[in-house]
Design a protein around this motif. Structure first.
Motif, PDB file in Angstrom:
ATOM      1  N   PRO A   1      19.901  38.924 -36.598  1.00  0.00           N
ATOM      2  CA  PRO A   1      19.856  37.660 -37.336  1.00  0.00           C
ATOM      3  C   PRO A   1      19.158  36.543 -36.572  1.00  0.00           C
ATOM      4  N   ASN A   2      18.864  36.779 -35.288  1.00  0.00           N
ATOM      5  CA  ASN A   2      18.276  35.734 -34.456  1.00  0.00           C
ATOM      6  C   ASN A   2      16.786  35.521 -34.708  1.00  0.00           C
ATOM      7  N   LEU A   3      16.103  36.531 -35.197  1.00  0.00           N
ATOM      8  CA  LEU A   3      14.662  36.454 -35.411  1.00  0.00           C
ATOM      9  C   LEU A   3      14.351  36.487 -36.902  1.00  0.00           C
ATOM     10  N   ILE A   4      13.542  35.521 -37.338  1.00  0.00           N
ATOM     11  CA  ILE A   4      13.068  35.473 -38.718  1.00  0.00           C
ATOM     12  C   ILE A   4      11.553  35.321 -38.667  1.00  0.00           C
ATOM     13  N   GLY A   5      10.845  36.080 -39.482  1.00  0.00           N
ATOM     14  CA  GLY A   5       9.393  36.003 -39.492  1.00  0.00           C
ATOM     15  C   GLY A   5       8.835  35.775 -40.881  1.00  0.00           C
TER      16      GLY A   5
ATOM     17  N   SER B   1      16.359  32.066 -32.759  1.00  0.00           N
ATOM     18  CA  SER B   1      17.474  31.169 -32.478  1.00  0.00           C
ATOM     19  C   SER B   1      18.702  31.991 -32.138  1.00  0.00           C
ATOM     20  N   ALA B   2      19.315  31.659 -30.995  1.00  0.00           N
ATOM     21  CA  ALA B   2      20.545  32.333 -30.573  1.00  0.00           C
ATOM     22  C   ALA B   2      21.367  31.372 -29.732  1.00  0.00           C
ATOM     23  N   ASN B   3      22.692  31.417 -29.885  1.00  0.00           N
ATOM     24  CA  ASN B   3      23.562  30.584 -29.053  1.00  0.00           C
ATOM     25  C   ASN B   3      24.940  31.217 -28.957  1.00  0.00           C
TER      26      ASN B   3
ATOM     27  N   ALA C   1      21.101  36.360 -21.685  1.00  0.00           N
ATOM     28  CA  ALA C   1      21.703  37.144 -22.768  1.00  0.00           C
ATOM     29  C   ALA C   1      21.352  36.603 -24.148  1.00  0.00           C
ATOM     30  N   MET C   2      20.942  35.321 -24.214  1.00  0.00           N
ATOM     31  CA  MET C   2      20.579  34.724 -25.497  1.00  0.00           C
ATOM     32  C   MET C   2      19.188  35.135 -25.955  1.00  0.00           C
TER      33      MET C   2
ATOM     34  N   GLY D   1      24.843  32.326 -34.227  1.00  0.00           N
ATOM     35  CA  GLY D   1      25.852  32.173 -33.190  1.00  0.00           C
ATOM     36  C   GLY D   1      26.505  33.485 -32.798  1.00  0.00           C
ATOM     37  N   ALA D   2      26.640  33.681 -31.490  1.00  0.00           N
ATOM     38  CA  ALA D   2      27.326  34.884 -31.005  1.00  0.00           C
ATOM     39  C   ALA D   2      28.807  34.637 -30.829  1.00  0.00           C
ATOM     40  N   ASN D   3      29.229  33.384 -30.928  1.00  0.00           N
ATOM     41  CA  ASN D   3      30.625  33.030 -30.682  1.00  0.00           C
ATOM     42  C   ASN D   3      31.386  32.728 -31.969  1.00  0.00           C
TER      43      ASN D   3
END
Length: 234
Positions: free
Chosen positions: A31-35, A47-49, A125-126, A200-202
């Protein structure tokens, strides 16, 4: 019959205008990468956090005429990665000190991004983007589906979600915040129907997808205003 044909043509024109599909949005296995693939011209964002650290940047394909370093079965495309300024998300207002070049390697539906330097907040890791296809640290992303859409936008203000019921837009629980990246699927009046995948990973449900209507005025196109695919971007 002529009036009927005119009516059908008008309906079709309004339908196309309201959807304004310009390209295919690429949904990856992360889900972090959109193209966005606009007839082979690629752009997008990462986007990652985890609540403490984050990695965020946008990228756009460049054509500089230089020979590109293809790697094995992967073909290379030169890209520019960049980040908007907080006061304005417009491409022309970005801080060019954070412009970082790189390559997008592609093999069918699998892609690897490698940057010449590490974007702020990345390299952990992000998100790690220092490696090419032949290196063990490279992280491949695979396209799972394509969605006809208008394009990618950033949220510039806190924006409520709305449902469209009985000809009216009705506010609902839930909202997007500044810097959230969304895919605009269609528009209607002063609203845009968007798709948001939580990076978000959290959170309780990482990658959860939310769709709904938001005010179009809360959206900004952060990419270059001209898609001149034969020139590099300033």
């Amino acid at each position: 019959m002529k009036n009927l044909n005119k009516g059908l043509l008008l309906f079709f024109a309004l339908f196309v205008a309201s959807h304004a599909w310009a390209a295919n949005v690429l949904i990856f296995d992360s889900p972090n990468l959109i193209g966005v693939d606009d007839k082979g011209f690629l752009s997008g964002f990462y986007s990652a956090n985890n609540g403490k650290t984050s990695c965020f940047y946008l990228f756009v394909q460049r054509h500089t005429g230089r020979n590109l370093p293809d790697s094995g079965e992967y073909s290379a495309r030169e890209i520019l990665t960049f980040t908007p300024q907080d006061r304005s998300f417009l491409f022309g207002d970005r801080n060019k000190d954070y412009d970082i070049g790189g390559y997008l390697y592609r093999r069918g539906d699998t892609m690897i991004i490698r940057t010449s330097k590490t974007q702020a907040g990345c390299g952990n890791a992000m998100g790690a983007f220092e490696f090419g296809p032949e290196e063990s640290g490279a992280f491949p992303y695979t396209v799972e589906k394509r969605i006809p859409a208008i394009g990618i936008r950033l949220i510039k203000n806190r924006s409520l979600f709305y449902d469209y019921k009985d000809g009216k837009f009705v506010a609902r629980k839930g909202y997007l915040t500044k810097w959230d990246g969304v895919v605009v699927l269609r528009t209607r009046d002063r609203f845009s129907y968007v798709r948001f995948a939580d990076p978000g990973a959290n959170v309780a449900d990482p990658g959860r997808v939310t769709t709904g209507w938001i005010h179009s005025a809360d959206l900004v196109n952060p990419f270059p205003p001209s898609t001149n695919k034969d020139q590099s971007h300033d």
